[in-house]
Design an enzyme around this catalytic site. Structure first.
Site, PDB file in Angstrom:
ATOM      1  CE  LYS A 111       2.244  66.688  33.519  1.00 44.69           C
ATOM      2  NZ  LYS A 111       0.916  66.074  33.286  1.00 44.69           N
ATOM      3  CE1 TYR A 147      10.461 100.408  32.492  1.00 38.03           C
ATOM      4  CE2 TYR A 147      10.562  98.263  33.557  1.00 38.03           C
ATOM      5  CZ  TYR A 147      11.131  99.230  32.742  1.00 38.03           C
ATOM      6  OH  TYR A 147      12.358  99.005  32.183  1.00 38.03           O
TER       7      TYR A 147
HETATM    8  C1  LIG Z   1       0.382  65.656  34.492  1.00 39.47           C
HETATM    9  C2  LIG Z   1      -0.336  64.380  34.633  1.00 39.47           C
HETATM   10  C3  LIG Z   1      -0.511  63.792  35.886  1.00 39.47           C
HETATM   11  C4  LIG Z   1      -0.085  64.474  37.170  1.00 39.47           C
HETATM   12  O1  LIG Z   1      -0.972  65.531  37.469  1.00 39.47           O
HETATM   13  P1  LIG Z   1      -0.815  66.305  38.873  1.00 39.47           P
HETATM   14  O2  LIG Z   1      -1.992  67.191  38.959  1.00 39.47           O
HETATM   15  O3  LIG Z   1       0.446  67.080  38.780  1.00 39.47           O
HETATM   16  O4  LIG Z   1      -0.764  65.264  39.901  1.00 39.47           O
HETATM   17  C5  LIG Z   1      -1.105  62.548  35.940  1.00 39.47           C
HETATM   18  N1  LIG Z   1      -1.534  61.931  34.809  1.00 39.47           N
HETATM   19  C6  LIG Z   1      -1.404  62.473  33.595  1.00 39.47           C
HETATM   20  C7  LIG Z   1      -1.890  61.757  32.400  1.00 39.47           C
HETATM   21  C8  LIG Z   1      -0.806  63.721  33.456  1.00 39.47           C
HETATM   22  O5  LIG Z   1      -0.680  64.266  32.248  1.00 39.47           O
END
Ligand SMILES: *Cc1c(COP(=O)(O)O)cnc(C)c1O
Length: 358
Positions: free
Chosen positions: A35, A255
Protein backbone atom coordinates in the site's frame (compact mmCIF):
# COMPACT_ATOMS: atom_id res chain seq x y z
CA UNK A 1 21.34 20.33 -14.94
CA UNK A 2 18.79 17.98 -13.36
CA UNK A 3 18.39 18.15 -9.62
CA UNK A 4 20.77 15.56 -8.17
CA UNK A 5 18.25 14.28 -5.63
CA UNK A 6 17.36 10.62 -6.08
CA UNK A 7 15.85 7.62 -4.36
CA UNK A 8 17.63 4.42 -5.31
CA UNK A 9 15.49 1.35 -4.81
CA UNK A 10 17.41 -1.83 -4.05
CA UNK A 11 15.31 -4.61 -5.52
CA UNK A 12 17.77 -7.24 -4.29
CA UNK A 13 17.13 -5.99 -0.75
CA UNK A 14 13.38 -6.38 -1.28
CA UNK A 15 13.92 -9.97 -2.37
CA UNK A 16 16.29 -10.63 0.53
CA UNK A 17 13.74 -9.29 3.02
CA UNK A 18 10.97 -11.43 1.56
CA UNK A 19 13.24 -14.47 1.94
CA UNK A 20 13.89 -13.43 5.56
CA UNK A 21 10.16 -13.26 6.23
CA UNK A 22 9.72 -16.72 4.74
CA UNK A 23 12.52 -18.17 6.81
CA UNK A 24 11.07 -16.66 10.00
CA UNK A 25 7.57 -18.02 9.28
CA UNK A 26 8.29 -21.04 7.08
CA UNK A 27 4.81 -22.54 7.42
CA UNK A 28 2.90 -19.39 6.49
CA UNK A 29 2.06 -17.85 3.18
CA UNK A 30 3.19 -14.24 2.69
CA UNK A 31 0.98 -11.34 1.71
CA UNK A 32 3.39 -8.57 0.72
CA UNK A 33 1.82 -5.29 1.78
CA UNK A 34 2.47 -2.72 -0.96
CA UNK A 35 0.00 0.00 0.00
CA UNK A 36 0.93 3.68 -0.21
CA UNK A 37 2.89 3.11 -3.42
CA UNK A 38 4.93 0.34 -1.85
CA UNK A 39 5.68 2.44 1.27
CA UNK A 40 6.96 5.11 -1.11
CA UNK A 41 9.30 2.78 -3.03
CA UNK A 42 7.09 2.58 -6.16
CA UNK A 43 4.20 0.13 -6.45
CA UNK A 44 4.98 -1.65 -9.72
CA UNK A 45 8.73 -1.75 -9.07
CA UNK A 46 8.21 -3.29 -5.63
CA UNK A 47 5.59 -5.77 -6.79
CA UNK A 48 7.81 -7.00 -9.63
CA UNK A 49 10.71 -7.48 -7.22
CA UNK A 50 8.39 -9.30 -4.81
CA UNK A 51 6.59 -11.38 -7.40
CA UNK A 52 7.50 -14.45 -5.33
CA UNK A 53 5.00 -13.33 -2.68
CA UNK A 54 1.78 -15.34 -2.35
CA UNK A 55 -0.44 -12.24 -2.48
CA UNK A 56 -0.27 -8.45 -2.41
CA UNK A 57 -2.06 -6.20 0.06
CA UNK A 58 -3.22 -2.74 -1.09
CA UNK A 59 -5.37 -0.01 0.44
CA UNK A 60 -6.96 1.34 -2.75
CA UNK A 61 -8.71 -0.26 -5.70
CA UNK A 62 -6.69 2.00 -7.98
CA UNK A 63 -3.55 0.22 -6.74
CA UNK A 64 -5.06 -3.15 -7.60
CA UNK A 65 -5.81 -1.74 -11.04
CA UNK A 66 -2.17 -0.68 -11.44
CA UNK A 67 -0.88 -4.11 -10.38
CA UNK A 68 -3.09 -5.89 -12.90
CA UNK A 69 -2.10 -3.38 -15.62
CA UNK A 70 1.54 -4.21 -14.80
CA UNK A 71 0.75 -7.83 -15.57
CA UNK A 72 0.84 -9.15 -12.01
CA UNK A 73 -1.55 -12.05 -11.56
CA UNK A 74 -1.09 -12.88 -7.87
CA UNK A 75 -4.04 -12.59 -5.49
CA UNK A 76 -4.56 -8.99 -4.36
CA UNK A 77 -6.35 -8.12 -1.12
CA UNK A 78 -8.01 -4.74 -0.57
CA UNK A 79 -6.99 -4.22 3.07
CA UNK A 80 -9.43 -1.43 3.97
CA UNK A 81 -12.28 -3.13 2.15
CA UNK A 82 -14.60 -1.67 -0.48
CA UNK A 83 -16.65 1.46 0.22
CA UNK A 84 -19.71 1.19 -2.00
CA UNK A 85 -21.68 -1.30 -4.06
CA UNK A 86 -20.25 0.21 -7.25
CA UNK A 87 -16.84 -1.13 -6.23
CA UNK A 88 -18.03 -4.74 -6.48
CA UNK A 89 -18.02 -5.04 -10.30
CA UNK A 90 -14.47 -3.69 -10.28
CA UNK A 91 -13.36 -6.21 -7.63
CA UNK A 92 -14.78 -8.94 -9.84
CA UNK A 93 -13.23 -7.60 -13.02
CA UNK A 94 -9.79 -7.34 -11.41
CA UNK A 95 -10.15 -10.56 -9.45
CA UNK A 96 -9.42 -8.72 -6.21
CA UNK A 97 -10.18 -10.11 -2.76
CA UNK A 98 -11.55 -7.81 -0.10
CA UNK A 99 -11.45 -7.31 3.63
CA UNK A 100 -14.94 -7.15 5.15
CA UNK A 101 -14.92 -5.24 8.41
CA UNK A 102 -18.40 -3.71 8.66
CA UNK A 103 -21.98 -4.91 8.46
CA UNK A 104 -22.71 -2.41 5.65
CA UNK A 105 -20.29 -4.37 3.47
CA UNK A 106 -22.05 -7.65 4.30
CA UNK A 107 -25.32 -6.07 3.17
CA UNK A 108 -23.82 -4.87 -0.10
CA UNK A 109 -22.44 -8.35 -0.80
CA UNK A 110 -25.83 -9.92 -0.03
CA UNK A 111 -27.45 -7.56 -2.52
CA UNK A 112 -24.80 -7.89 -5.23
CA UNK A 113 -26.00 -9.14 -8.60
CA UNK A 114 -24.84 -12.33 -10.23
CA UNK A 115 -21.19 -12.62 -11.14
CA UNK A 116 -17.84 -14.09 -10.13
CA UNK A 117 -17.79 -14.84 -6.40
CA UNK A 118 -15.53 -12.52 -4.39
CA UNK A 119 -13.10 -13.91 -1.81
CA UNK A 120 -13.50 -12.20 1.57
CA UNK A 121 -11.19 -11.66 4.53
CA UNK A 122 -13.40 -11.21 7.57
CA UNK A 123 -11.79 -8.78 9.96
CA UNK A 124 -12.17 -9.28 13.69
CA UNK A 125 -11.61 -6.36 16.07
CA UNK A 126 -9.59 -8.18 18.70
CA UNK A 127 -8.78 -5.01 20.61
CA UNK A 128 -7.29 -2.35 18.34
CA UNK A 129 -10.70 -0.70 17.86
CA UNK A 130 -10.06 0.65 14.40
CA UNK A 131 -11.62 -1.69 11.81
CA UNK A 132 -13.36 -5.00 12.38
CA UNK A 133 -16.36 -6.82 13.82
CA UNK A 134 -16.65 -6.92 17.59
CA UNK A 135 -15.99 -10.48 18.86
CA UNK A 136 -19.67 -11.10 19.63
CA UNK A 137 -20.68 -10.13 16.06
CA UNK A 138 -18.15 -12.31 14.22
CA UNK A 139 -20.22 -15.49 13.98
CA UNK A 140 -23.27 -13.78 12.52
CA UNK A 141 -21.19 -11.88 9.98
CA UNK A 142 -19.43 -15.09 9.03
CA UNK A 143 -22.71 -16.97 8.60
CA UNK A 144 -24.20 -14.23 6.43
CA UNK A 145 -21.11 -14.05 4.23
CA UNK A 146 -20.98 -17.83 3.90
CA UNK A 147 -24.62 -17.79 2.75
CA UNK A 148 -24.18 -14.98 0.19
CA UNK A 149 -23.86 -16.19 -3.40
CA UNK A 150 -21.53 -13.30 -4.21
CA UNK A 151 -18.96 -14.54 -1.66
CA UNK A 152 -16.41 -17.18 -2.66
CA UNK A 153 -15.78 -20.31 -0.60
CA UNK A 154 -13.00 -20.06 1.95
CA UNK A 155 -13.53 -16.95 4.04
CA UNK A 156 -10.23 -15.95 5.68
CA UNK A 157 -10.31 -14.76 9.28
CA UNK A 158 -7.99 -11.91 10.19
CA UNK A 159 -7.22 -9.25 12.77
CA UNK A 160 -4.68 -6.46 13.16
CA UNK A 161 -2.38 -5.76 16.10
CA UNK A 162 -2.16 -2.41 17.86
CA UNK A 163 1.18 -2.82 19.62
CA UNK A 164 2.97 -5.90 18.34
CA UNK A 165 6.12 -3.75 18.22
CA UNK A 166 6.16 -3.80 22.03
CA UNK A 167 7.43 -7.29 22.71
CA UNK A 168 7.13 -7.02 26.50
CA UNK A 169 3.61 -5.56 26.70
CA UNK A 170 0.54 -7.77 27.23
CA UNK A 171 -1.76 -6.30 24.53
CA UNK A 172 -0.67 -8.59 21.69
CA UNK A 173 -1.14 -11.69 23.85
CA UNK A 174 -4.62 -10.41 24.79
CA UNK A 175 -5.47 -9.77 21.13
CA UNK A 176 -4.33 -13.29 20.21
CA UNK A 177 -6.64 -14.70 22.88
CA UNK A 178 -9.59 -12.50 21.89
CA UNK A 179 -9.18 -13.51 18.24
CA UNK A 180 -8.98 -17.21 19.10
CA UNK A 181 -12.12 -17.01 21.21
CA UNK A 182 -14.08 -15.04 18.62
CA UNK A 183 -13.21 -17.45 15.80
CA UNK A 184 -13.01 -20.85 17.53
CA UNK A 185 -14.72 -23.53 15.51
CA UNK A 186 -15.09 -21.38 12.40
CA UNK A 187 -13.57 -22.87 9.24
CA UNK A 188 -10.99 -21.09 7.11
CA UNK A 189 -7.43 -19.77 7.09
CA UNK A 190 -6.20 -17.24 9.63
CA UNK A 191 -4.04 -14.12 9.19
CA UNK A 192 -2.82 -11.99 12.08
CA UNK A 193 0.80 -10.88 11.83
CA UNK A 194 2.10 -7.53 10.58
CA UNK A 195 5.87 -6.95 10.41
CA UNK A 196 6.44 -6.42 14.11
CA UNK A 197 4.50 -9.57 14.93
CA UNK A 198 6.63 -11.49 12.41
CA UNK A 199 9.71 -10.21 14.24
CA UNK A 200 8.50 -10.78 17.78
CA UNK A 201 5.37 -12.96 18.04
CA UNK A 202 5.85 -16.41 16.48
CA UNK A 203 2.52 -17.52 18.00
CA UNK A 204 0.77 -15.17 15.59
CA UNK A 205 2.10 -16.57 12.30
CA UNK A 206 -0.95 -18.73 11.42
CA UNK A 207 -1.69 -19.36 7.72
CA UNK A 208 -0.82 -15.96 6.29
CA UNK A 209 1.61 -13.30 7.51
CA UNK A 210 1.14 -9.74 6.23
CA UNK A 211 4.47 -7.92 6.43
CA UNK A 212 4.85 -4.41 5.04
CA UNK A 213 7.68 -2.39 6.57
CA UNK A 214 9.84 -5.46 7.08
CA UNK A 215 9.99 -6.03 3.32
CA UNK A 216 11.45 -2.55 2.85
CA UNK A 217 14.04 -3.24 5.54
CA UNK A 218 12.42 -0.85 8.02
CA UNK A 219 11.94 -1.79 11.64
CA UNK A 220 8.69 -0.86 13.37
CA UNK A 221 10.32 -1.63 16.72
CA UNK A 222 11.51 1.42 18.63
CA UNK A 223 15.25 1.60 19.12
CA UNK A 224 15.95 -1.20 16.64
CA UNK A 225 16.84 -0.90 12.96
CA UNK A 226 15.98 -3.31 10.17
CA UNK A 227 19.60 -4.49 10.17
CA UNK A 228 19.17 -5.62 13.79
CA UNK A 229 16.74 -8.22 12.43
CA UNK A 230 18.82 -9.24 9.41
CA UNK A 231 16.90 -6.98 7.03
CA UNK A 232 18.34 -4.76 4.31
CA UNK A 233 17.09 -1.21 3.62
CA UNK A 234 15.46 -1.03 0.20
CA UNK A 235 15.91 2.72 -0.32
CA UNK A 236 18.88 5.08 -0.45
CA UNK A 237 17.91 8.74 -0.51
CA UNK A 238 20.79 10.85 -1.76
CA UNK A 239 21.77 14.16 -3.28
CA UNK A 240 24.90 16.32 -3.69
CA UNK A 241 26.50 19.38 -2.16
CA UNK A 242 25.77 22.42 -4.30
CA UNK A 243 27.78 24.85 -2.15
CA UNK A 244 30.58 24.75 0.41
CA UNK A 245 30.95 27.97 2.37
CA UNK A 246 33.29 29.19 5.09
CA UNK A 247 31.27 30.73 7.92
CA UNK A 248 32.76 32.59 10.86
CA UNK A 249 32.50 31.78 14.56
CA UNK A 250 29.29 33.21 16.08
CA UNK A 251 27.45 33.46 12.74
CA UNK A 252 24.04 31.81 12.52
CA UNK A 253 22.79 29.43 9.84
CA UNK A 254 19.49 29.40 7.95
CA UNK A 255 15.87 30.34 8.65
CA UNK A 256 15.22 31.59 12.16
CA UNK A 257 18.98 31.48 12.79
CA UNK A 258 18.62 28.36 14.91
CA UNK A 259 22.25 27.17 14.80
CA UNK A 260 25.33 29.19 15.77
CA UNK A 261 28.78 28.29 14.48
CA UNK A 262 31.00 27.49 17.49
CA UNK A 263 34.12 28.21 15.43
CA UNK A 264 35.15 29.26 11.92
CA UNK A 265 34.02 26.31 9.85
CA UNK A 266 32.87 24.91 6.53
CA UNK A 267 29.12 24.62 5.98
CA UNK A 268 27.76 22.50 3.13
CA UNK A 269 24.50 23.13 1.32
CA UNK A 270 22.77 20.02 -0.07
CA UNK A 271 20.05 19.99 -2.74
CA UNK A 272 17.30 18.42 -0.67
CA UNK A 273 14.61 19.72 1.65
CA UNK A 274 11.07 19.12 2.78
CA UNK A 275 9.87 19.73 -0.78
CA UNK A 276 11.54 16.41 -1.57
CA UNK A 277 10.10 14.70 1.48
CA UNK A 278 13.02 15.07 3.87
CA UNK A 279 11.40 15.96 7.23
CA UNK A 280 11.45 19.61 8.21
CA UNK A 281 11.21 18.38 11.79
CA UNK A 282 14.76 16.94 11.58
CA UNK A 283 16.65 19.09 14.08
CA UNK A 284 20.30 20.16 14.13
CA UNK A 285 22.29 17.05 15.00
CA UNK A 286 20.29 14.68 12.78
CA UNK A 287 22.81 12.32 11.16
CA UNK A 288 23.72 12.70 7.48
CA UNK A 289 26.65 11.35 5.43
CA UNK A 290 28.83 13.42 3.12
CA UNK A 291 31.38 11.71 0.87
CA UNK A 292 31.34 8.67 3.14
CA UNK A 293 31.77 10.60 6.42
CA UNK A 294 29.22 10.75 9.23
CA UNK A 295 28.20 14.29 10.07
CA UNK A 296 25.07 16.25 11.01
CA UNK A 297 22.34 18.54 9.77
CA UNK A 298 22.70 22.07 11.14
CA UNK A 299 20.05 24.79 11.08
CA UNK A 300 16.51 24.42 9.86
CA UNK A 301 15.70 22.17 6.91
CA UNK A 302 14.13 24.34 4.19
CA UNK A 303 12.03 23.47 1.15
CA UNK A 304 14.81 22.82 -1.38
CA UNK A 305 17.97 22.86 0.70
CA UNK A 306 19.59 21.83 3.91
CA UNK A 307 22.79 22.92 5.63
CA UNK A 308 25.39 20.48 6.88
CA UNK A 309 28.31 20.62 9.31
CA UNK A 310 31.45 19.88 7.27
CA UNK A 311 33.96 19.98 10.13
CA UNK A 312 34.34 16.20 9.96
CA UNK A 313 34.60 16.06 6.18
CA UNK A 314 38.10 16.83 5.01
CA UNK A 315 38.37 18.40 1.55
CA UNK A 316 34.60 18.62 1.13
CA UNK A 317 33.72 20.14 -2.23
CA UNK A 318 30.79 21.01 -4.43
CA UNK A 319 29.41 17.86 -6.03
CA UNK A 320 30.22 15.55 -3.14
CA UNK A 321 27.58 12.88 -2.56
CA UNK A 322 25.24 13.31 0.39
CA UNK A 323 23.29 10.34 1.77
CA UNK A 324 20.19 11.15 3.81
CA UNK A 325 19.35 7.51 4.54
CA UNK A 326 20.12 4.08 3.18
CA UNK A 327 22.04 0.94 4.08
CA UNK A 328 24.85 2.96 5.71
CA UNK A 329 22.49 5.32 7.58
CA UNK A 330 19.26 3.69 8.80
CA UNK A 331 16.09 5.70 8.07
CA UNK A 332 14.96 4.78 11.60
CA UNK A 333 17.64 7.12 13.00
CA UNK A 334 16.36 10.08 10.99
CA UNK A 335 12.80 9.17 11.98
CA UNK A 336 13.70 9.01 15.64
CA UNK A 337 15.37 12.42 15.51
CA UNK A 338 12.30 13.83 13.74
CA UNK A 339 9.67 12.35 16.03
CA UNK A 340 8.21 9.88 13.54
CA UNK A 341 8.73 6.36 12.17
CA UNK A 342 10.69 5.19 9.15
CA UNK A 343 7.48 4.26 7.32
CA UNK A 344 6.33 7.88 7.24
CA UNK A 345 9.64 9.08 5.82
CA UNK A 346 9.77 6.65 2.89
CA UNK A 347 6.06 7.29 2.18
CA UNK A 348 6.68 11.04 2.04
CA UNK A 349 9.20 11.24 -0.82
CA UNK A 350 7.73 13.66 -3.35
CA UNK A 351 7.36 13.43 -7.09
CA UNK A 352 10.27 15.65 -8.00
CA UNK A 353 12.70 13.07 -6.62
CA UNK A 354 14.11 10.84 -9.34
CA UNK A 355 13.63 7.13 -8.66
CA UNK A 356 16.24 4.69 -9.93
CA UNK A 357 16.67 0.96 -9.47
CA UNK A 358 20.04 0.02 -8.10
C1 LIG B 1 -0.37 -1.92 6.72
C2 LIG B 1 -0.91 -3.22 7.13
C3 LIG B 1 -0.07 -4.31 7.35
C4 LIG B 1 1.44 -4.19 7.29
O1 LIG B 1 1.92 -3.52 8.43
P1 LIG B 1 3.51 -3.41 8.67
O2 LIG B 1 3.65 -2.83 10.03
O3 LIG B 1 4.02 -2.49 7.63
O4 LIG B 1 4.02 -4.77 8.53
C5 LIG B 1 -0.64 -5.53 7.64
N1 LIG B 1 -1.99 -5.66 7.74
C6 LIG B 1 -2.83 -4.63 7.56
C7 LIG B 1 -4.29 -4.83 7.68
C8 LIG B 1 -2.33 -3.37 7.26
O5 LIG B 1 -3.16 -2.35 7.08
Amino acid sequence: MARPTSASIHTDALRHNLAQARSMAPHSRVMAVVKADGYGHGLERVARALEGADAFGVAALSDADRLRAAGLSQPIVLLSGFDEADDLPQLRRLGVETVVHHISQVEMLEQAGAGEPIRCWLKVDSGMHRLGFAPQDVREAHARLAAASSVAEGIVLMNHFASSDEFDKPQTRQQLQAFAAATSGLPGSRSLANSAAVLGWPDSYADWIRPGGLLYGISAVEGRTGADFGLRPAMTLSTRLIAVNRVGKGERIGYAATWECPEDMLVGVAAIGYGDGYPRAAPSGTPVRVAGHDTQVIGRVSMDLMTIDLRGVPEAKVGDPVVLWGPELPVERIAEASGTIGYELTCSITRRVRFVEA
